[in-house]
Design a protein around this motif. Structure first.
Motif, mmCIF file in Angstrom:
data_model
loop_
_atom_site.group_PDB
_atom_site.id
_atom_site.type_symbol
_atom_site.label_atom_id
_atom_site.label_comp_id
_atom_site.label_asym_id
_atom_site.label_seq_id
_atom_site.Cartn_x
_atom_site.Cartn_y
_atom_site.Cartn_z
ATOM 1 N N PHE A 8 16.666 -88.045 -2.856
ATOM 2 C CA PHE A 8 17.404 -87.334 -3.984
ATOM 3 C C PHE A 8 18.364 -86.218 -3.549
ATOM 4 C CE2 PHE A 8 13.425 -88.880 -5.629
ATOM 5 C CZ PHE A 8 13.817 -89.253 -7.272
ATOM 6 N N SER A 9 19.290 -85.819 -4.493
ATOM 7 C CA SER A 9 20.209 -84.867 -4.299
ATOM 8 C C SER A 9 20.163 -83.979 -5.679
ATOM 9 C CB SER A 9 21.700 -85.090 -4.039
ATOM 10 O OG SER A 9 21.821 -85.755 -2.828
ATOM 11 N N VAL A 10 20.214 -82.673 -5.286
ATOM 12 C CA VAL A 10 20.026 -81.766 -6.474
ATOM 13 C C VAL A 10 21.555 -80.818 -6.620
ATOM 14 C CG1 VAL A 10 17.563 -81.946 -6.653
ATOM 15 C CG2 VAL A 10 18.531 -80.134 -5.445
ATOM 16 N N LEU A 11 21.666 -80.138 -7.724
ATOM 17 C CA LEU A 11 22.502 -79.202 -7.858
ATOM 18 C C LEU A 11 22.277 -77.817 -7.720
ATOM 19 C CD1 LEU A 11 24.811 -80.986 -10.583
ATOM 20 C CD2 LEU A 11 25.172 -81.053 -8.025
ATOM 21 N N ASN A 12 23.025 -77.066 -6.882
ATOM 22 C CA ASN A 12 22.458 -75.379 -6.890
ATOM 23 C C ASN A 12 23.246 -75.113 -8.050
ATOM 24 O OD1 ASN A 12 25.266 -75.090 -5.993
ATOM 25 N ND2 ASN A 12 24.365 -74.738 -3.926
ATOM 26 N N ASN A 13 22.980 -73.589 -8.217
ATOM 27 C CA ASN A 13 23.643 -73.141 -9.452
ATOM 28 C C ASN A 13 25.143 -72.814 -9.524
ATOM 29 O OD1 ASN A 13 23.662 -70.936 -7.825
ATOM 30 N ND2 ASN A 13 22.029 -69.795 -8.907
ATOM 31 N N GLU A 17 26.016 -79.931 -4.463
ATOM 32 C CA GLU A 17 25.089 -81.003 -4.267
ATOM 33 C C GLU A 17 24.299 -80.694 -3.192
ATOM 34 O OE1 GLU A 17 24.799 -85.702 -3.488
ATOM 35 O OE2 GLU A 17 26.623 -84.968 -4.532
ATOM 36 N N VAL A 18 22.909 -80.706 -2.923
ATOM 37 C CA VAL A 18 22.065 -80.257 -2.181
ATOM 38 C C VAL A 18 21.088 -81.626 -1.975
ATOM 39 C CG1 VAL A 18 20.409 -78.848 -1.207
ATOM 40 C CG2 VAL A 18 22.100 -78.034 -2.603
ATOM 41 N N PRO A 19 21.406 -82.551 -0.744
ATOM 42 C CA PRO A 19 20.450 -83.528 -0.741
ATOM 43 C C PRO A 19 19.167 -82.886 -0.107
ATOM 44 C CG PRO A 19 22.268 -83.215 1.197
ATOM 45 C CD PRO A 19 22.507 -82.043 0.267
ATOM 46 N N LEU A 20 18.016 -83.225 -0.671
ATOM 47 C CA LEU A 20 16.870 -83.030 -0.226
ATOM 48 C C LEU A 20 16.482 -83.232 1.167
ATOM 49 C CD1 LEU A 20 14.793 -83.175 -3.589
ATOM 50 C CD2 LEU A 20 16.044 -81.287 -2.538
ATOM 51 N N SER A 21 17.181 -84.187 1.710
ATOM 52 C CA SER A 21 17.010 -84.884 3.118
ATOM 53 C C SER A 21 17.213 -83.562 4.103
ATOM 54 C CB SER A 21 17.794 -85.878 3.469
ATOM 55 O OG SER A 21 19.096 -85.466 3.445
#
Length: 161
Positions: A8-13, A17-21
């Motif tokens: 998964f990748s998520v977005l910071n505020n 994009e921030v990959p959880l890896s």
């Protein structure tokens, strides 16, 4: 390919994009939250745990959601500033997400649809937390009524390995 947390990748505020890896080998505490003042003690507890255990491998990722607060109308950057002003926190506040039954963010869908039955159900309250081991396994789910000791003991167990 089997889906893992690290896919998964998520977005910071800031919409980056921030990959959880990026967090492989670290203990993660992932939670949903809102900015209501009634959660002041919750944020202080999390900040205490973050400062104490971050040097040993703890990361906290907080995902704001409107699901449990009609009053949270701020958008992401304003929300981060609001959190910083109210709670003076150093852990990561991510982009606001949806947790509606039919529109749950993919990461939280993954966390709540785990094959392990103890994690499998809808998120019903703010400050539902998922503890993730250094290997990326979901090892514990906490509801908002857990004690500081319970939370800290679990974090410490996985920090120490």
């Amino acid at each position: 390919m089997k889906q893992t947390l690290y896919n998964f990748s998520v977005l910071n505020n800031d919409y980056e994009e921030v990959p959880l890896s990026r967090y492989k080998g670290r203990v993660l505490l992932i939670l949903n939250t809102n900015s209501d003042d009634i959660y002041y003690e919750e944020f202080k507890t999390l900040e205490y745990l973050y400062k104490k255990y971050q040097p040993f491998g703890l990361e906290i990722l907080a995902f704001p959601s409107n699901k449990f607060s009609e009053g949270m109308i701020l958008e992401d950057q304003d929300l981060k500033e609001d959190f910083d002003r109210k709670y003076d926190i150093d852990f990561q506040v991510m982009k606001k997400i949806q947790l509606d039954k039919d529109n749950t963010h993919p990461l939280f869908r993954y966390l709540t649809e785990s094959k392990n039955r103890i994690f499998k159900n809808e998120i019903k309250r703010a400050f539902t937390m998922f503890l993730i081991s250094r290997e990326g396994r979901i090892v514990k789910r906490f509801n908002s009524k857990r004690s500081l000791d319970e939370l800290e003991n679990s974090i410490q167990k996985y920090i120490e390995g």
